[in-house]
Enzyme design. Structure first.
Site, PDB file in Angstrom:
ATOM      1  N   TRP A  21       0.827  -1.207   0.000  1.00 28.65           N
ATOM      2  CA  TRP A  21       0.000   0.000   0.000  1.00 28.65           C
ATOM      3  C   TRP A  21       0.859   1.254   0.000  1.00 28.65           C
ATOM      4  O   TRP A  21       0.568   2.206  -0.715  1.00 28.65           O
ATOM      5  CB  TRP A  21      -1.008  -0.011   1.151  1.00 28.65           C
ATOM      6  CG  TRP A  21      -2.083  -1.019   0.901  1.00 28.65           C
ATOM      7  CD1 TRP A  21      -2.356  -2.131   1.647  1.00 28.65           C
ATOM      8  CD2 TRP A  21      -3.017  -1.042  -0.201  1.00 28.65           C
ATOM      9  NE1 TRP A  21      -3.386  -2.840   1.067  1.00 28.65           N
ATOM     10  CE2 TRP A  21      -3.803  -2.201  -0.049  1.00 28.65           C
ATOM     11  CE3 TRP A  21      -3.247  -0.215  -1.296  1.00 28.65           C
ATOM     12  CZ2 TRP A  21      -4.829  -2.544  -0.962  1.00 28.65           C
ATOM     13  CZ3 TRP A  21      -4.261  -0.551  -2.203  1.00 28.65           C
ATOM     14  CH2 TRP A  21      -5.029  -1.700  -2.026  1.00 28.65           C
ATOM     15  N   ASP A  44      -2.072   6.610   6.274  1.00 31.99           N
ATOM     16  CA  ASP A  44      -3.107   5.785   5.646  1.00 31.99           C
ATOM     17  C   ASP A  44      -3.536   4.748   6.682  1.00 31.99           C
ATOM     18  O   ASP A  44      -2.909   3.703   6.825  1.00 31.99           O
ATOM     19  CB  ASP A  44      -2.540   5.108   4.398  1.00 31.99           C
ATOM     20  CG  ASP A  44      -3.520   4.108   3.786  1.00 31.99           C
ATOM     21  OD1 ASP A  44      -4.641   3.960   4.309  1.00 31.99           O
ATOM     22  OD2 ASP A  44      -3.148   3.475   2.772  1.00 31.99           O
ATOM     23  N   LYS A  49     -12.908  -1.548   5.874  1.00 33.47           N
ATOM     24  CA  LYS A  49     -12.204  -2.458   6.764  1.00 33.47           C
ATOM     25  C   LYS A  49     -12.689  -2.324   8.207  1.00 33.47           C
ATOM     26  O   LYS A  49     -13.115  -3.299   8.798  1.00 33.47           O
ATOM     27  CB  LYS A  49     -10.697  -2.230   6.669  1.00 33.47           C
ATOM     28  CG  LYS A  49     -10.143  -2.901   5.417  1.00 33.47           C
ATOM     29  CD  LYS A  49      -9.131  -2.122   4.672  1.00 33.47           C
ATOM     30  CE  LYS A  49      -8.891  -2.748   3.296  1.00 33.47           C
ATOM     31  NZ  LYS A  49      -8.030  -1.948   2.461  1.00 33.47           N
TER      32      LYS A  49
END
Ligand SMILES: *Cc1c(COP(=O)(O)O)cnc(C)c1O
Length: 359
Positions: free
Chosen positions: A102, A171, A195
């Site tokens: 990511w 993030d 999530k």
């Protein structure tokens, strides 16, 4: 009806109590005569839903008053571009820490808008660790420092918040709301909802006010933080149902004792599962112990030929979506806030039984 224990990395399990509440309110929200999905985002019913959700989030995260909370679309991936577009207009340098797939994506996107300095990378370890705190420079002339507190794919997590003299950007897609966090340490926190917050389609951005209004001239209106901050995330139609649902999740967290309560539950869940992995001779977790994720727990079987049988048996036992990411192999159990402790117990029991038969 038989609900499974769903270990998906995202979209992921949602709290059953919240799903039931949403179900009860599906046809008519309170006395509105309609579903939340059918409401104008500008009418009084939705306004009250939106305001309550933000107030509850501010309360559980203790968000200081000089931060805006934005309810956006586009996913965490859109933030990869929105950040440099908004923060690299004058100073075109940004620092990034690279700890997994990511952060790699965030770096690639930022490179389109400025000069990226990767101040630390753990790629050589196959992303099974994070940089030592002391190895990071604490002073820089970059516009910001970006990092990924929890890398969802490998399951590696920072046990500390990096020190820096510039705005720190995180993030937090796969770790937000899993425990208390000092928001004042950050310039921007962002997270895709699917999530740990609610359904896919909503993206949360928590941004310090002084970082708003600095976008490059060419920034599309929709990608300018100022647009959304000025209009209370209602410049255009926001993701209303996701916003509502997130609000229900915030209340659910509040009722469990807020983020301190979540932390205690999550710690217990993760410790149990790692103990089961470490105590077995069939399963291993590749991540360095000090930075193992509380939310995403990969485990590799000693013999990859057993993977198929493991997954098939798990499915039969009502334990689904355990297949690991293709880049890691093996299994991955994502155990977000909404995964009940009973789900962890069921997974551990199944792992033990499988090891007995196949170990
Ligand atoms: C899932 C995930 C993303 C991507 O989120 P989208 O909302 O699908 O864009 C980005 N970063 C992290 C850490 C993630 O876990």
């Amino acid at each position: 009806m038989s609900r499974v224990y769903n270990f998906s990395a995202g979209p992921a399990v949602l709290p059953e109590a919240v799903l039931k509440q949403a179900q009860a309110e599906m046809l008519e929200w309170h006395d509105s005569g309609m579903s939340v999905m059918e409401m104008s985002h500008r009418d009084k019913y939705f306004m009250s839903i939106a305001e309550q959700a933000e107030a509850d989030l501010r309360e559980i995260m203790a968000i200081p008053s000089n931060y805006k909370v934005l309810f956006l679309q586009g996913g965490a991936s859109m933030q990869f571009a929105m950040l440099p577009l908004n923060l690299l207009a004058t100073n075109k340098k940004a620092d990034y820490i690279q700890t997994g797939q990511w952060s790699e994506k965030a770096i690639a996107e930022a490179k389109r808008y400025g000069t990226v300095n990767v101040i630390a990378s753990t790629k050589d370890s196959k992303y099974t660790t994070v940089p030592a705190q002391a190895s990071l420079p604490t002073s820089t002339d970059a516009a910001y420092l970006h990092y990924t507190p929890n890398e969802t794919i490998v399951g590696v997590e920072f046990p500390y918040i990096p020190q820096t003299n510039v705005p720190l950007i995180a993030d937090m897609s796969s770790t937000i709301l899993s425990r208390p966090v000092d928001v004042s340490r950050f310039g921007v926190i962002y997270a895709g909802a699917q999530k740990n917050i609610g359904p896919a389609g909503l993206t949360l951005v928590i941004i310090r006010e002084d970082l708003i209004g600095k976008a490059m001239d060419s920034t599309p209106v929709m990608l300018d933080y100022k647009t959304h901050a000025t209009d209370g995330s209602m410049y255009n139609t926001p993701p209303t149902y996701g916003w509502y649902f997130a609000g229900l999740v915030f209340k659910w967290i509040k009722n469990l004792g807020g983020l301190k309560g979540m932390e205690a539950i999550n710690r217990r869940k993760a410790e149990k599962l790692y103990a089961a992995i470490d105590g077995s001779s069939l399963y291993t977790n590749p991540v360095e112990k000090s930075c193992r994720s509380w939310m995403n727990v990969p485990f590799i079987l000693a013999n990859a030929e057993l993977d198929k049988a493991f997954l098939a048996g798990a499915e039969k036992a009502g334990l689904t979506t355990l297949k690991g990411h293709r880049s890691v192999g093996g299994m991955r159990a994502s155990i977000y806030n909404a995964m009940p402790e009973a789900g962890i117990d069921a997974l551990i029991a199944y792992m033990k039984e499988f090891e007995k038969k196949n170990g």
